[in-house]
Design a protein around this motif. Structure first.
Motif, short mmCIF file in Angstrom:
data_model
loop_
_atom_site.label_atom_id
_atom_site.label_comp_id
_atom_site.label_asym_id
_atom_site.label_seq_id
_atom_site.Cartn_x
_atom_site.Cartn_y
_atom_site.Cartn_z
N ARG A 125 0.83 -1.20 0.00
CA ARG A 125 0.00 0.00 0.00
C ARG A 125 0.87 1.26 0.00
O ARG A 125 0.51 2.27 -0.62
CB ARG A 125 -0.93 -0.01 1.21
N GLN A 126 1.99 1.20 0.70
CA GLN A 126 2.89 2.35 0.75
C GLN A 126 3.43 2.67 -0.64
O GLN A 126 3.43 3.83 -1.08
CB GLN A 126 4.05 2.07 1.71
N ASP A 127 3.87 1.65 -1.36
CA ASP A 127 4.37 1.89 -2.72
C ASP A 127 3.23 2.33 -3.64
O ASP A 127 3.44 3.19 -4.52
CB ASP A 127 5.02 0.62 -3.27
N TYR A 128 2.05 1.76 -3.44
CA TYR A 128 0.93 2.09 -4.32
C TYR A 128 0.57 3.56 -4.23
O TYR A 128 0.10 4.16 -5.21
CB TYR A 128 -0.28 1.21 -3.99
N ARG A 129 0.76 4.15 -3.07
CA ARG A 129 0.46 5.58 -2.91
C ARG A 129 1.34 6.45 -3.80
O ARG A 129 1.05 7.63 -4.00
CB ARG A 129 0.63 6.00 -1.44
N ARG A 130 2.39 5.87 -4.34
CA ARG A 130 3.31 6.63 -5.20
C ARG A 130 2.89 6.58 -6.68
O ARG A 130 3.66 6.99 -7.55
CB ARG A 130 4.73 6.07 -5.06
N ARG A 131 1.68 6.10 -6.96
CA ARG A 131 1.28 5.86 -8.35
C ARG A 131 1.22 7.13 -9.19
O ARG A 131 1.10 7.04 -10.42
CB ARG A 131 -0.07 5.14 -8.40
N GLN A 132 1.30 8.31 -8.56
CA GLN A 132 1.36 9.56 -9.31
C GLN A 132 2.72 10.25 -9.15
O GLN A 132 2.91 11.36 -9.62
CB GLN A 132 0.23 10.51 -8.87
N ASP A 133 3.65 9.58 -8.50
CA ASP A 133 4.98 10.12 -8.26
C ASP A 133 5.81 10.01 -9.55
O ASP A 133 6.04 8.90 -10.05
CB ASP A 133 5.65 9.32 -7.13
N PRO A 134 6.26 11.14 -10.12
CA PRO A 134 7.00 11.09 -11.39
C PRO A 134 8.23 10.18 -11.34
O PRO A 134 8.54 9.51 -12.33
CB PRO A 134 7.39 12.55 -11.63
N ASP A 135 8.91 10.15 -10.19
CA ASP A 135 10.12 9.31 -10.10
C ASP A 135 9.76 7.83 -10.18
O ASP A 135 10.44 7.05 -10.86
CB ASP A 135 10.86 9.59 -8.78
N TRP A 136 8.70 7.43 -9.48
CA TRP A 136 8.30 6.02 -9.53
C TRP A 136 7.77 5.66 -10.91
O TRP A 136 8.04 4.59 -11.43
CB TRP A 136 7.25 5.73 -8.45
N LEU A 137 7.02 6.57 -11.51
CA LEU A 137 6.52 6.32 -12.86
C LEU A 137 7.67 6.18 -13.85
O LEU A 137 7.61 5.35 -14.78
CB LEU A 137 5.58 7.44 -13.29
N ALA A 138 8.73 6.96 -13.66
CA ALA A 138 9.90 6.85 -14.53
C ALA A 138 10.57 5.49 -14.36
O ALA A 138 11.04 4.89 -15.35
CB ALA A 138 10.88 7.98 -14.23
N THR A 139 10.59 5.00 -13.12
CA THR A 139 11.16 3.67 -12.87
C THR A 139 10.33 2.59 -13.55
O THR A 139 10.87 1.66 -14.18
CB THR A 139 11.22 3.39 -11.35
N LEU A 140 9.02 2.70 -13.46
CA LEU A 140 8.15 1.73 -14.12
C LEU A 140 8.31 1.79 -15.63
O LEU A 140 8.32 0.75 -16.31
CB LEU A 140 6.69 1.98 -13.74
N ALA A 141 8.44 3.00 -16.17
CA ALA A 141 8.64 3.15 -17.61
C ALA A 141 9.93 2.48 -18.06
O ALA A 141 9.99 1.88 -19.15
CB ALA A 141 8.63 4.63 -18.00
N ALA A 142 10.96 2.56 -17.21
CA ALA A 142 12.23 1.89 -17.54
C ALA A 142 12.10 0.37 -17.42
O ALA A 142 12.72 -0.37 -18.20
CB ALA A 142 13.33 2.41 -16.62
N ASP A 143 11.30 -0.09 -16.45
CA ASP A 143 11.09 -1.53 -16.28
C ASP A 143 10.28 -2.14 -17.41
O ASP A 143 10.44 -3.32 -17.73
CB ASP A 143 10.39 -1.81 -14.95
N TYR A 144 9.38 -1.32 -17.98
CA TYR A 144 8.49 -1.81 -19.04
C TYR A 144 8.59 -0.87 -20.25
O TYR A 144 7.65 -0.12 -20.56
CB TYR A 144 7.05 -1.90 -18.54
N PRO A 145 9.72 -0.90 -20.93
CA PRO A 145 9.93 0.05 -22.04
C PRO A 145 8.88 -0.11 -23.14
O PRO A 145 8.48 -1.21 -23.49
CB PRO A 145 11.33 -0.33 -22.56
N GLY A 146 8.43 1.05 -23.62
CA GLY A 146 7.45 1.06 -24.69
C GLY A 146 6.01 0.89 -24.24
O GLY A 146 5.10 1.00 -25.06
#
Length: 303
Positions: A125-146
């Motif tokens: 739940r703690q990580d999920y609260r970051r779903r609008q955090d640009p840094d976390w979104l950038a990490t996800l974008a790197a994990d799932y390119p394209g």
């Protein structure tokens, strides 16, 4: 290979959902005319408002030649369920960032999503609260390119035009009623609201005072529009929570109205509407339309 032809097959050949008049002693007693827009019947897997909200989001993802779709939701998320179905239809891999424990993967919602090819990534739940955090979104974008990243519930500016198209299918009425969670559906309806029809959204989450601001962010025109309101008192204890007495009354309403309802979205909002009618919140002679936003798949788990 996914392409826009698959999107056209998914959307352009679809017909509108039916409008069904409802009958109940309470409605007769208070002089209320109520119909229900059965968006739960729009598509067998992309349920209700998810079908509308994802329409132009999916087209944009295909236009940008995305290699996959990624979004967020809880263990019983209608949005992730619909996104997985859409990905299968379009030939696009999907990733669901799920709030909760891996044991939830066995529930009917996530079992469907996995069967349709969605990769499930469970987070705290703690990580999920970051779903609008640009840094976390950038990490996800790197994990799932394209992969094309879609906000929780599909509530993004691109969701609004698909929702706004609903007005073309509705007759004139005094008020349109709907359940509200992330706010995208209500925002889209406000954007194209006819002058003679008010909007009332029944919040299905507790402590949803932030909803008005979120709706204003999605639809700036809402800030100067006095033709809509939120009812925050009928959440039943919080999202996906429903006291036993409320469950009983929702089941009674579903039986009496001959309409399937679940206790998370449309059932909770319908119960709130009937309570407000009983309390005299809607003038006698009012013509109302209730928007069934779907989500019936979630009721399989006893929610």
């Amino acid at each position: 290979m996914s392409d826009l032809h698959a999107w056209q097959r998914l959307y352009l050949g679809a017909t509108s959902s039916p409008l069904q008049p409802l009958h109940h002693p309470l409605l007769r007693r208070h002089g209320i005319r109520l119909s229900i827009k059965r968006d739960d019947l729009l598509h067998p897997r992309l349920s209700g408002n998810k079908w509308r909200k994802l329409k132009y989001v999916l087209r944009q993802a295909l236009t940008e030649r995305a290699t996959g779709l990624l979004s967020f939701g809880g263990a019983w998320s209608n949005h992730l369920h619909a996104l997985a179905a859409a990905g299968r239809e379009l030939g696009l891999p999907t990733v669901g960032i799920v709030r909760g424990e891996p044991a939830s993967a066995a529930n009917p919602t996530l079992s469907d999503a996995a069967a349709w090819g969605m990769a499930l990534r469970f987070v705290s739940r703690q990580d999920y609260r970051r779903r609008q955090d640009p840094d976390w979104l950038a990490t996800l974008a790197a994990d799932y390119p394209g992969h094309y990243l879609i906000p929780e519930g599909g509530s993004t500016g691109l969701a609004l035009p698909g929702v706004a198209e609903l007005w073309r299918e509705l007759p004139a009425a005094d008020e349109l009623i709907l359940p509200v969670a992330s706010g995208g559906t209500l925002a889209g309806l406000i954007e194209a609201r006819p002058a003679g029809t008010r909007l009332t959204g029944y919040a299905v989450l507790k402590g949803a005072g932030w909803l008005a601001e979120t709706i204003g962010d999605l639809c700036p025109a809402a800030l100067a529009d006095a033709g809509w309101r939120l009812r925050l008192e009928h959440h039943g204890g919080g999202y996906a929570k429903c006291p036993a007495e409320d469950r009983r009354r929702i089941l009674e309403l579903a039986t009496a109205l001959a309409v399937p309802l679940e206790p998370v979205y449309s059932g909770k909002a319908m119960l709130g509407l009937f309570r407000d009618i009983e309390a005299g919140c809607y003038p006698s002679g009012s013509s109302l339309i209730f928007l069934h936003t779907g989500g019936l798949q979630g009721a399989r788990g006893g929610l």
